[in-house]
Design an enzyme around this catalytic site. Structure first.
Site, mmCIF file in Angstrom:
data_model
loop_
_atom_site.group_PDB
_atom_site.id
_atom_site.type_symbol
_atom_site.label_atom_id
_atom_site.label_comp_id
_atom_site.label_asym_id
_atom_site.label_seq_id
_atom_site.Cartn_x
_atom_site.Cartn_y
_atom_site.Cartn_z
ATOM 1 N N ASP A 49 0.839 -1.199 0.000
ATOM 2 C CA ASP A 49 0.000 0.000 0.000
ATOM 3 C C ASP A 49 0.875 1.249 0.000
ATOM 4 O O ASP A 49 0.596 2.224 -0.710
ATOM 5 C CB ASP A 49 -0.920 -0.027 1.222
ATOM 6 C CG ASP A 49 -1.754 1.234 1.344
ATOM 7 O OD1 ASP A 49 -2.538 1.525 0.437
ATOM 8 O OD2 ASP A 49 -1.615 1.942 2.370
ATOM 9 N N GLU A 121 -1.980 -5.363 -3.551
ATOM 10 C CA GLU A 121 -1.002 -4.587 -2.785
ATOM 11 C C GLU A 121 0.128 -5.486 -2.289
ATOM 12 O O GLU A 121 1.298 -5.088 -2.289
ATOM 13 C CB GLU A 121 -1.687 -3.910 -1.609
ATOM 14 C CG GLU A 121 -2.635 -2.797 -2.030
ATOM 15 C CD GLU A 121 -3.443 -2.227 -0.887
ATOM 16 O OE1 GLU A 121 -4.007 -1.130 -1.042
ATOM 17 O OE2 GLU A 121 -3.517 -2.872 0.184
#
Length: 226
Positions: A49, A121
Site C-alpha cells: 500500500d 497490494e
C-alpha cells in the site's frame, strides 16, 4: 522455492521474474490458508500500500507540475483506492492463483473485491522486496496503464455530482441497481442502472460495480445537462 505452473504464469503476466519465489507465494496466501509454516499476505499488503502510494504520488507530481495539493489529492485517491487495486488484480487473473481456505473458496473469495485489492497490494510489495523500487514502479505503471492518464475524469466523482443535483431539486438520492453480470469470474462485467425519484434513468457497464455506477451517473448527468 519453486513456483507452481499457475504461479509462474501469473508472474509472467506481471512481467517480473522472481529471484525469490517464496515472496510471490506469500503475497498470494490469504489469512484463511495461513499456518505456522505458511504466513499470510497481510504484512506484505501493508508494505505494498505504501509503495503504491509513493509511486503514484511521484507520478502525479511529474505529470502535472502546476497542480495544487487540492487537485492532486482526488487523483491520488482514485488511483490507490481498494477498488482500483481490485480491478487491476482481476485484469491480471490474480483471483485464479490466490491461495484460499476452503470456506473462503466456497464463499466466492476469488471474486471478492477486498481480497483482490489486498492481494494486489501484497504482490506489489513482493515485487518491491524482490527487485527494488524500480521493479515495483515498472509493475505499477504498466498494470495501472491508462488509468493514470484518465484519472482526472475518474476523480471528479459523478455519483456525488448526481446526488447534489437531485438534492438541489428536492429529490431523494439516486438509487443504483445491479441489472446484470456477465463475463468470466476473473473479468466480470457489471450492468448498473441509476434512477432518479423523478423517473429519469440510465444504464452503464464496467468491470466493477463502482465504475459502472460512476459511468451510469455520468451518463445521466450528461442527459440532464448537469
Amino acid at each position: 522455492m519453486r513456483l507452481s505452473a499457475e504461479q509462474a504464469a501469473f508472474a509472467k503476466r506481471l512481467g517480473h521474474k522472481f529471484a525469490n519465489g517464496e515472496l510471490l507465494q506469500r503475497a498470494l496466501t490469504h489469512a484463511s490458508m495461513s499456518s505456522a509454516n505458511r504466513p499470510d499476505n497481510q504484512r506484505l499488503e501493508f508494505l505494498g500500500d505504501r509503495v503504491l502510494g509513493l509511486v503514484m504520488a511521484e507520478t502525479l507530481l511529474s505529470a502535472d507540475t502546476g497542480a495544487t495539493e487540492g487537485q492532486l489529492a482526488p487523483r491520488f485517491n482514485a488511483l490507490v483506492r481498494k477498488e482500483t487495486c481490485a480491478e487491476v488484480a482481476a485484469e491480471l487473473g490474480l483471483g485464479e492463483v490466490l491461495r484460499l481456505g476452503r470456506s473462503e473458496m466456497l464463499s466466492g473469495g476469488r471474486r471478492k473485491q477486498a481480497l483482490l485489492g489486498d492481494a494486489m497490494e501484497a504482490v506489489i510489495a513482493a515485487v518491491y522486496l524482490d527487485g527494488g523500487i524500480e521493479a515495483a514502479r515498472t509493475l505499477i505503471l504498466t498494470t495501472w496503464g491508462a488509468r493514470i492518464e484518465t484519472v482526472e475524469e475518474d476523480a471528479r466523482d459523478p455519483k456525488t455530482a448526481l446526488q447534489e443535483w437531485a438534492q438541489a431539486k428536492g429529490q431523494k438520492p439516486p438509487s443504483y441497481q445491479e441489472i446484470a453480470r456477465s463475463g468470466p469470474d476473473h473479468a466480470p462485467v457489471f450492468t448498473i442502472e441509476v434512477t432518479l425519484q423523478s423517473g429519469e434513468s440510465t444504464r452503464a457497464e464496467a468491470p466493477s460495480k463502482r465504475r459502472a455506477e460512476q459511468a451510469a451517473a455520468k451518463a445521466l448527468l450528461d442527459q440532464l445537462g448537469g
